[in-house]
Design a protein around this motif. Structure first.
Motif, PDB file in Angstrom:
ATOM      1  N   MET A   1       0.929  -1.247   0.215  1.00 45.22           N
ATOM      2  CA  MET A   1       0.063   0.059  -0.125  1.00 45.22           C
ATOM      3  C   MET A   1       0.918   1.197   0.035  1.00 45.22           C
ATOM      4  O   MET A   1       0.508   2.236  -0.829  1.00 45.22           O
ATOM      5  CB  MET A   1      -1.027  -0.295   1.218  1.00 45.22           C
ATOM      6  N   LEU A   2       2.014   1.178   0.662  1.00 47.01           N
ATOM      7  CA  LEU A   2       2.784   2.250   0.476  1.00 47.01           C
ATOM      8  C   LEU A   2       3.345   2.624  -0.724  1.00 47.01           C
ATOM      9  O   LEU A   2       3.748   3.833  -1.132  1.00 47.01           O
ATOM     10  CB  LEU A   2       4.146   2.107   1.655  1.00 47.01           C
ATOM     11  N   TYR A   3       3.638   1.355  -1.441  1.00 49.85           N
ATOM     12  CA  TYR A   3       4.070   1.565  -2.974  1.00 49.85           C
ATOM     13  C   TYR A   3       2.972   2.353  -3.547  1.00 49.85           C
ATOM     14  O   TYR A   3       3.344   3.289  -4.451  1.00 49.85           O
ATOM     15  CB  TYR A   3       3.965  -0.072  -3.365  1.00 49.85           C
ATOM     16  N   TRP A   4       1.941   2.198  -3.760  1.00 52.10           N
ATOM     17  CA  TRP A   4       0.983   2.944  -4.313  1.00 52.10           C
ATOM     18  C   TRP A   4       0.684   4.636  -3.982  1.00 52.10           C
ATOM     19  O   TRP A   4       0.812   5.486  -4.800  1.00 52.10           O
ATOM     20  CB  TRP A   4      -0.632   2.389  -4.130  1.00 52.10           C
ATOM     21  N   ALA A   5       1.006   4.621  -2.626  1.00 51.41           N
ATOM     22  CA  ALA A   5       1.156   6.160  -2.105  1.00 51.41           C
ATOM     23  C   ALA A   5       2.359   7.016  -2.904  1.00 51.41           C
ATOM     24  O   ALA A   5       2.233   8.004  -3.103  1.00 51.41           O
ATOM     25  CB  ALA A   5       1.199   6.197  -0.614  1.00 51.41           C
ATOM     26  N   LEU A   6       3.397   6.171  -2.627  1.00 53.89           N
ATOM     27  CA  LEU A   6       4.709   6.658  -3.637  1.00 53.89           C
ATOM     28  C   LEU A   6       4.298   7.048  -4.980  1.00 53.89           C
ATOM     29  O   LEU A   6       4.720   7.878  -5.477  1.00 53.89           O
ATOM     30  CB  LEU A   6       5.969   5.783  -3.188  1.00 53.89           C
ATOM     31  N   ALA A  28      -2.107  14.056  -5.672  1.00 55.99           N
ATOM     32  CA  ALA A  28      -1.613  14.267  -4.184  1.00 55.99           C
ATOM     33  C   ALA A  28      -2.663  13.683  -3.167  1.00 55.99           C
ATOM     34  O   ALA A  28      -2.355  13.253  -2.206  1.00 55.99           O
ATOM     35  CB  ALA A  28      -1.240  15.500  -4.179  1.00 55.99           C
ATOM     36  N   GLY A  29      -4.067  13.962  -3.439  1.00 64.92           N
ATOM     37  CA  GLY A  29      -4.923  13.739  -2.412  1.00 64.92           C
ATOM     38  C   GLY A  29      -4.922  12.146  -2.158  1.00 64.92           C
ATOM     39  O   GLY A  29      -5.361  11.588  -1.288  1.00 64.92           O
ATOM     40  N   ILE A  30      -5.011  11.363  -3.592  1.00 56.29           N
ATOM     41  CA  ILE A  30      -5.106  10.012  -3.184  1.00 56.29           C
ATOM     42  C   ILE A  30      -3.863   9.327  -2.534  1.00 56.29           C
ATOM     43  O   ILE A  30      -3.942   8.520  -1.868  1.00 56.29           O
ATOM     44  CB  ILE A  30      -5.095   9.396  -4.616  1.00 56.29           C
ATOM     45  N   ILE A  34      -4.106   7.365   1.090  1.00 61.31           N
ATOM     46  CA  ILE A  34      -3.553   6.096   0.880  1.00 61.31           C
ATOM     47  C   ILE A  34      -2.574   5.924   1.839  1.00 61.31           C
ATOM     48  O   ILE A  34      -2.257   4.786   2.686  1.00 61.31           O
ATOM     49  CB  ILE A  34      -3.068   5.516  -0.381  1.00 61.31           C
ATOM     50  N   PHE A  35      -1.518   6.983   2.192  1.00 61.66           N
ATOM     51  CA  PHE A  35      -0.475   6.980   3.106  1.00 61.66           C
ATOM     52  C   PHE A  35      -1.065   6.932   4.487  1.00 61.66           C
ATOM     53  O   PHE A  35      -0.526   6.315   5.187  1.00 61.66           O
ATOM     54  CB  PHE A  35       0.318   8.360   2.921  1.00 61.66           C
ATOM     55  N   PHE A  36      -2.262   7.499   4.765  1.00 64.23           N
ATOM     56  CA  PHE A  36      -2.843   7.432   6.098  1.00 64.23           C
ATOM     57  C   PHE A  36      -3.410   6.073   6.253  1.00 64.23           C
ATOM     58  O   PHE A  36      -3.419   5.822   7.461  1.00 64.23           O
ATOM     59  CB  PHE A  36      -3.819   8.899   6.301  1.00 64.23           C
ATOM     60  N   ILE A  37      -3.964   5.594   5.240  1.00 63.24           N
ATOM     61  CA  ILE A  37      -4.444   4.251   5.562  1.00 63.24           C
ATOM     62  C   ILE A  37      -3.339   3.223   5.958  1.00 63.24           C
ATOM     63  O   ILE A  37      -3.537   2.457   6.754  1.00 63.24           O
ATOM     64  CB  ILE A  37      -5.372   3.731   4.252  1.00 63.24           C
ATOM     65  N   PHE A  38      -2.398   3.453   5.148  1.00 67.75           N
ATOM     66  CA  PHE A  38      -1.095   2.327   5.449  1.00 67.75           C
ATOM     67  C   PHE A  38      -0.538   2.667   6.903  1.00 67.75           C
ATOM     68  O   PHE A  38      -0.146   1.803   7.686  1.00 67.75           O
ATOM     69  CB  PHE A  38      -0.152   2.972   4.457  1.00 67.75           C
ATOM     70  N   LEU A  39      -0.519   4.118   7.390  1.00 62.64           N
ATOM     71  CA  LEU A  39      -0.031   4.522   8.852  1.00 62.64           C
ATOM     72  C   LEU A  39      -1.083   3.606   9.760  1.00 62.64           C
ATOM     73  O   LEU A  39      -0.639   3.037  10.684  1.00 62.64           O
ATOM     74  CB  LEU A  39       0.125   5.800   8.959  1.00 62.64           C
TER      75      LEU A  39
END
Length: 55
Positions: A1-6, A28-30, A34-39
């Motif tokens: 998931m972090l991959y998709w955020a990056l 950037a919004g997406i 995704i980054f916060f879901i990963f966290l």
């Protein structure tokens, strides 16, 4: 998931550099979502690991 955020972050940076404001803002919004879901998943995983270790 972090991959998709990056990936979305890179897309946002490239789109912003080329002047595509709408696409950059959306990407950037997406990436943020995704980054916060990963966290959240990371924190839940750490808590589950600590609880499992405590037994």
């Amino acid at each position: 998931m972090l991959y998709w955020a990056l990936v979305f972050l890179v897309v946002a940076i490239i789109a912003g550099a080329l002047g595509f404001g709408g696409i950059a803002g959306t990407a950037a919004g997406i990436a943020k979502i995704i980054f916060f879901i990963f966290l959240i998943f990371l924190v839940l995983s750490l808590i589950a690991g600590l609880l499992r270790r405590a037994r």
